[in-house]
Scaffold this motif. Sequence first.
Motif, PDB file in Angstrom:
ATOM      1  N   UNK A   1       0.888  -1.128   0.073  1.00  0.00           N
ATOM      2  CA  UNK A   1       0.034   0.040  -0.067  1.00  0.00           C
ATOM      3  C   UNK A   1       0.823   1.368   0.111  1.00  0.00           C
ATOM      4  N   UNK A   2       2.170   1.226   0.361  1.00  0.00           N
ATOM      5  CA  UNK A   2       3.180   2.345   0.143  1.00  0.00           C
ATOM      6  C   UNK A   2       3.107   3.012  -1.193  1.00  0.00           C
ATOM      7  N   UNK A   3       2.768   2.058  -1.927  1.00  0.00           N
ATOM      8  CA  UNK A   3       2.750   2.475  -3.430  1.00  0.00           C
ATOM      9  C   UNK A   3       1.728   3.643  -3.668  1.00  0.00           C
ATOM     10  N   UNK A   4       0.878   3.622  -2.945  1.00  0.00           N
ATOM     11  CA  UNK A   4      -0.418   4.655  -3.049  1.00  0.00           C
ATOM     12  C   UNK A   4      -1.494   4.258  -4.038  1.00  0.00           C
ATOM     13  N   UNK A   5      -1.487   2.800  -4.540  1.00  0.00           N
ATOM     14  CA  UNK A   5      -2.414   2.469  -5.234  1.00  0.00           C
ATOM     15  C   UNK A   5      -3.649   1.972  -4.554  1.00  0.00           C
ATOM     16  N   UNK A   6      -4.808   2.143  -5.283  1.00  0.00           N
ATOM     17  CA  UNK A   6      -6.123   2.079  -4.553  1.00  0.00           C
ATOM     18  C   UNK A   6      -6.385   0.537  -4.476  1.00  0.00           C
ATOM     19  N   UNK A   7      -6.139  -0.163  -5.445  1.00  0.00           N
ATOM     20  CA  UNK A   7      -6.034  -1.721  -5.297  1.00  0.00           C
ATOM     21  C   UNK A   7      -4.734  -2.243  -5.877  1.00  0.00           C
ATOM     22  N   UNK A   8      -3.937  -3.007  -5.053  1.00  0.00           N
ATOM     23  CA  UNK A   8      -2.808  -3.573  -5.515  1.00  0.00           C
ATOM     24  C   UNK A   8      -2.800  -5.095  -5.543  1.00  0.00           C
ATOM     25  N   UNK A   9      -2.680  -5.665  -6.819  1.00  0.00           N
ATOM     26  CA  UNK A   9      -2.605  -7.016  -6.723  1.00  0.00           C
ATOM     27  C   UNK A   9      -1.356  -7.770  -6.079  1.00  0.00           C
TER      28      UNK A   9
END
Length: 653
Positions: free
Chosen positions: A260-268
Amino acid sequence: MRRRLLLAALGLPLLLAAAGLALDRAFPPHLARLAPGQEVLDRDGRILSVLPARGGIWRLATATEDVPPDLVALLVAAEDRRFWHHPGVDPIALARAAMQWIRAGRVVSGGSTLTMQAARLLEPRPRTLRSKAIEVFRALQLEARFNKREILGIWLTLAPQGGNLEGLRAGSLAWFGRPPARLDAAEQALLIALARRPGALRPDRHPDAARAARDAVLASRGGPAAGMSAIDRDFAMASAMPLRRLPMPRLAPHVARELAAGGVVRTPSTLDLPLQRAAEALAAESLHDLPERSAVAIAIASLDSREFRVLVGGAFGEEGRAGALDLSRAIRSPGSALKPFLYAMAFEAGIAQPQSVLSDLPLRFANYAPENFDRGFAGQVTAAEALRLSLNLPAVALLDRIGPLRFAAALKATGAPVHLPPGATPSLPLALGGAGTTLREMVTLYAALGGGGVAQPLRLTPGEAGPGSRVLEARAAQQAAAALVQPFPGGGPAGIGWKTGTSWGGRDAWAFGIDGRHVAGVWVGRPDGTPLPGATGRNLALPILSRAFALLPAAPREPLPRRAAITAGVAPDRLRLLFPPPGAVLAEGAGSVTLRAMGGQRPLTFLVDGQPVAHERARREASWLPPGPGFFRVTVLDAEGQAARAEVRVRAE
C-alpha cells in the motif's frame, strides 16, 4: 425595437451560460472525500486486506463495474427512476417535494436525484433550503464533469453504511463478508436502504427497522422496476438479517502495508488467499507450543514462477508494538541453514561429492576450533550424511577450501547477501551462521537450490519474471537438494528436502524445505532477539515446516526421486553405523566413545561384542567406555532386524 428584443433574447442565454461557467470555475466541486482506503488483492483478485482511508473511515472505491447490474437497477428504481434521463436535477420530483412540503408544513420527500445525493455526500451540510440550492448547483456541475456511471460510482463509494463505514463495497464486506458482486437481492436492498438512515437502520442494533426498510425497497420501489418476480421478491424478504458487523479483511497485514505504500487504490499481489489464511492460522496455533513471547514467520514461494504464495510477517502471542514488525525482513543469524549451498559449491568445484568420506574429528583452524552442537564427533562420514547430520567440522573444512569471500559472493549472487558488522569481512564462522540474513533472503537461496541452481528474485506482485542467473551447476544443486530428502521426525509429507538451523544462544530457530513445486521457510524467535529456552530449529521450527507442507498440494512427482537420491549417496531408510567407522583406531584413555547410527526403524539397540550398551532406546546414539586395548565388534540393530557393524581397535597409550 424588435431587433433589440431579439438580441436580448439571444444574449440572455449566453450571459447565463457565461455566468454559470464563471461560478463553476470560482466554486468547483470538492472531491476530496472521494479519497478511498486501499485494498490488497490475492493472485485471483480476491480481497486479502484493506486499509482505511484518512480518519479511520472504511471507505473503498466502488464503481458500477464492482456491483451486479441488478443492484444498479434496484438503486435507480428505489431512489431516482429518471436518473438516466435528467441533467442532474429532476424538476418533476422537486415540484412534487415542494407541494408536499406546502401541504404538510414539513419535509415529506426531498426530491433529490442520485446526482444531488452524490453532491451532498461529497459536501455534507445541514438539511436547509440553502443547502438544497447548493446541491442543485453541485449536481449540475457533476453532470457536466462526469458521465452517469461515474456519478453512480461517487454514490456507491460514499453512501453511509453505519458507523465508520462508507460505500457499498465497505458495507458489503462489513455486513456480509463478501464483495458486492456476490450479494443477493435482499442483501443489495439492505445496503441501499441503510444509506438513507445509517444510524437508525443498522441491522446489528435495529434489526426490525432494518428489515422493514429493506423490504420496502424490495416491494414498493425496487421490485417491479428492477425486473423481480413476486416469487423472487417474497423469497428475498424472507432472508435473515446480519446481526453483527464483521471485521474487515486483514490477511497478510505486513505485506498489505508494504504494497500500500505505493499509493495504488487496489494492489494485486502473488499471494494465495486460502493458503495465506491457513498459514496464518498455523502460525497462531503454533504459538501455544512455543516459549512465551515467541513469534513465528512463514514464507512459501512457487519454484516455477518465483512468486510468494504465503508471507506471514510475524504471528505474536501478545498484541503490542511488536506486531508492527515484519520479521520476514528482520536480519538474524541463520545458524547451519547455509550449509546446503556450501556443500553444493563443494560438489561443483570437485572438492567433494555426496559419497566422499569426510572427517568429523577435532580440528583447529588457526585460533578457531569449531564444535558440533552436541559437542561429540561422528568420525568418518560421507558428505551427504555430514550435511543431513549438520556436522560442523566438515562444513568449516569445506569452507576453508572454497574460501569465505567466494562463498559470500555466491550467496549475494543468489539474492541472499550476508550482513556483517561494519568493517568485518567473511570468515570461517560463516559456515555456521556467523552473519545475518532474513527469512525472505533464505527462501530465495533455497529456491535457487531447488530450482536447479538458477537464482531469481522472489516477487510479491504479479508480472513478468526477470531473467534468472545460474549460480550453481544443475548437477551440484540437485545433489545437495537430494541429500536433504529425509522423513520428517514424527511423520509428515514425503519427498521433502529439509534443513534446519539454530543461531548462537538459541535466539533463532529456522527450518527450510523444497519439493517439486514449492520452497518454504519458517523462523521462530523473539522480536527483541533474546534467547529462547532450549531452542533449536529441529524442535521449534521443523514441526511448523512439516505442517506448512501439509497445506500444499502434493507435488506431481518427487523432485528428488529415490534413484537420484541413491546416485547422490543417499539411502534414507538404510540403517548405517556412522561412528565408529570400520577399521577405526581409538586411543585408550580418551574417555567415552559416542556410538552413532543413522536410518533404520527405531528403537535401536547398540552392542559391543554381543553385549548391549545401555542407552535411551529412542535415541540414535549411545555412550561406550572401552574396557581396555584390543579389538571390538560394534553392532547396531533396529526394530525391523536390520544390522550394521564395524570392527574397531582400541590402541594402548
